[in-house]
Design an enzyme around this catalytic site. Structure first.
Site, PDB file in Angstrom:
ATOM      1  N   GLY A  74      11.461 -10.121   2.464  1.00 44.38           N
ATOM      2  CA  GLY A  74      12.492 -11.131   2.620  1.00 44.38           C
ATOM      3  C   GLY A  74      12.652 -11.613   4.044  1.00 44.38           C
ATOM      4  O   GLY A  74      11.965 -11.158   4.963  1.00 44.38           O
ATOM      5  N   ARG A 123       8.958 -23.992  -3.520  1.00 42.43           N
ATOM      6  CA  ARG A 123      10.408 -23.834  -3.367  1.00 42.43           C
ATOM      7  C   ARG A 123      10.884 -24.232  -1.970  1.00 42.43           C
ATOM      8  O   ARG A 123      10.295 -23.844  -0.965  1.00 42.43           O
ATOM      9  CB  ARG A 123      10.801 -22.372  -3.645  1.00 42.43           C
ATOM     10  CG  ARG A 123      12.287 -22.094  -3.464  1.00 42.43           C
ATOM     11  CD  ARG A 123      12.632 -20.701  -3.934  1.00 42.43           C
ATOM     12  NE  ARG A 123      11.971 -19.651  -3.191  1.00 42.43           N
ATOM     13  CZ  ARG A 123      12.412 -19.167  -2.018  1.00 42.43           C
ATOM     14  NH1 ARG A 123      13.490 -19.688  -1.450  1.00 42.43           N
ATOM     15  NH2 ARG A 123      11.766 -18.186  -1.425  1.00 42.43           N
ATOM     16  N   ARG A 142       0.854  -1.188   0.000  1.00 42.42           N
ATOM     17  CA  ARG A 142       0.000   0.000   0.000  1.00 42.42           C
ATOM     18  C   ARG A 142       0.893   1.242   0.000  1.00 42.42           C
ATOM     19  O   ARG A 142       1.612   1.507   0.960  1.00 42.42           O
ATOM     20  CB  ARG A 142      -0.937  -0.016   1.203  1.00 42.42           C
ATOM     21  CG  ARG A 142      -1.947  -1.153   1.134  1.00 42.42           C
ATOM     22  CD  ARG A 142      -2.632  -1.444   2.452  1.00 42.42           C
ATOM     23  NE  ARG A 142      -3.561  -0.397   2.846  1.00 42.42           N
ATOM     24  CZ  ARG A 142      -4.383  -0.491   3.896  1.00 42.42           C
ATOM     25  NH1 ARG A 142      -4.375  -1.585   4.630  1.00 42.42           N
ATOM     26  NH2 ARG A 142      -5.198   0.479   4.216  1.00 42.42           N
ATOM     27  N   CYS A 182       8.285 -11.825  18.344  1.00 40.97           N
ATOM     28  CA  CYS A 182       7.009 -12.305  17.821  1.00 40.97           C
ATOM     29  C   CYS A 182       5.876 -12.221  18.837  1.00 40.97           C
ATOM     30  O   CYS A 182       4.701 -12.310  18.463  1.00 40.97           O
ATOM     31  CB  CYS A 182       7.151 -13.738  17.327  1.00 40.97           C
ATOM     32  SG  CYS A 182       8.388 -13.938  16.028  1.00 40.97           S
ATOM     33  N   CYS A 213       6.013 -21.544   5.277  1.00 43.31           N
ATOM     34  CA  CYS A 213       6.704 -20.487   6.028  1.00 43.31           C
ATOM     35  C   CYS A 213       5.874 -19.214   5.999  1.00 43.31           C
ATOM     36  O   CYS A 213       5.290 -18.866   4.966  1.00 43.31           O
ATOM     37  CB  CYS A 213       8.074 -20.199   5.419  1.00 43.31           C
ATOM     38  SG  CYS A 213       9.159 -21.629   5.315  1.00 43.31           S
ATOM     39  N   CYS A 214       5.841 -18.489   7.116  1.00 44.43           N
ATOM     40  CA  CYS A 214       5.098 -17.235   7.156  1.00 44.43           C
ATOM     41  C   CYS A 214       5.834 -16.158   6.361  1.00 44.43           C
ATOM     42  O   CYS A 214       7.060 -16.166   6.276  1.00 44.43           O
ATOM     43  CB  CYS A 214       4.901 -16.773   8.599  1.00 44.43           C
ATOM     44  SG  CYS A 214       6.423 -16.273   9.433  1.00 44.43           S
TER      45      CYS A 214
END
Length: 362
Positions: free
Chosen positions: A122, A208, A25, A89, A219-220
């Protein structure tokens, strides 16, 4: 308040943004996220910002006092204490934990808990290379058992925990893939989810490779987003006639590492098994419930391996039996539990400061 007596705490309003790919955004910065989530929570509660006596604000990536900047020019300048929280987290859930304690202890009647994150694309990387990493001792456990591969650190840690589970209990890569398959399917019902695509089990397994058996769809992702909650005590709820919308937090626990995290040469323990187990035990005891009483579970699935391991830590099944739980379909609709109906971090997204908040507000 009498010694040992604690006030009841209620959630009276919640709000969140859609979780998005970082930068998706245009011109959407963390104050915008905080404004959107905060205003939604206040509107949901039906109270003005002037009713907020303190605010606990969580984020991981950003300069000091981003919490103040997010609130000042988004919600108001009323001079209240604003406490910034950074706990990786669990940042959002820690902000909620602190806000609840303020009300439990009689220090405030109405508190805002807010979490947000503006992230980079990433894999996560360390920002400070000139000082000791807070994860160095955790990484030592992993390296001592499995060594270090040319892959991002987080998927290695949790992937090796899953690898240990396979070696110890005979769990298969398919069990982990089935968890991600389930979470992606669940996300199709969540308009706030970063991804709302359903995949076949084969697509999950053949995406992948990130590390060992962990594929990209297990994976998050990194994400931008925010979540907020307005908490109040019983007197505030009654004074403002909010009984019909107030939801009590009957139990909430926070636990940190034990010696077993580092002393047992176990990646399962290293990624937090004993902490999760102890927190769950304390929570169920405080609530007067047991795992079998639960119907819906939102748990931390940064990687499919962590979700599977956490089934056992929470007592949803016996130790070593998580694979069987998955095969029975007891983690989705029609089974014993519905786990991560939001789509989980794997599909919904993982803006660190917002994640722990949002998971407790579904």
């Amino acid at each position: 308040m009498a010694p040992g007596k604690k006030n009841r705490v209620f959630v009276i309003g919640v709000g969140m943004t859609k979780f998005d790919k970082p930068g998706a955004r245009e011109d959407y910065d963390y104050p915008d996220m905080a404004k959107e989530a905060g205003e939604k929570a206040l509107t949901d509660a039906g109270v003005p910002y002037s009713a907020i006596e303190q605010a606990c604000v969580g984020y991981v990536y950003g300069d000091s006092t981003c919490g103040q900047r997010a609130i000042y020019h988004s919600l108001g300048l009323t001079g209240i204490p604003i406490i910034n929280v950074n706990n990786n987290c669990s940042t959002g859930s820690t902000a909620l934990f602190m806000a609840r304690q303020l009300i439990q202890g009689g220090l405030a009647e109405c508190v805002l808990a807010l979490g947000f994150e503006k992230m980079e694309r990433g894999s996560l990387t360390s920002k400070y290379m000139d000082r000791t990493s807070p994860m160095d001792k955790h990484m030592e456990v992993m390296i001592n058992r499995y060594g270090m591969a040319a892959a991002p650190g987080a998927p290695q840690m949790f992937g090796n925990a899953g690898r240990e589970h396979m070696e110890k209990y005979g769990t298969k890569p398919e069990h982990f893939a089935k968890i991600a398959w389930k979470n992606h399917r669940h996300s199709t019902n969540n308009p706030y989810s970063q991804f709302q695509d359903e995949y076949s089990l084969e697509q999950v397994m053949n995406s992948r490779k990130v590390f060992d058996f962990l594929t990209l769809l297990q994976c998050c992702p990194t994400s931008d987003g925010a979540g907020a909650a307005v908490l109040a005590n019983e007197a505030f709820v009654r004074k403002h006639h909010l009984e019909n919308q107030a939801v009590e937090i009957v139990a909430q626990e926070m636990v940190t590492d034990f010696p077993s995290t580092f002393s047992e040469n176990s990646c399962i323990k290293m990624v937090g098994y004993d902490m999760s187990q102890r927190a769950a035990e304390k929570c169920f005891k405080a609530a007067g419930l047991k795992p079998g009483d639960v119907d819906v579970v939102e748990l931390h699935d940064c990687f499919s391996a962590n979700e599977l391991i956490t089934y056992e830590a929470l007592g949803l099944c016996e130790e070593g039996k998580a694979g069987e739980l998955v095969d029975r379909g007891d983690n989705t609709y029609g089974g014993k539990f519905v786990i991560n109906p939001s789509g989980g971090l794997i599909s919904k997204g993982h803006p660190l400061g917002a994640t722990g908040m949002q998971r407790k507000l579904l």
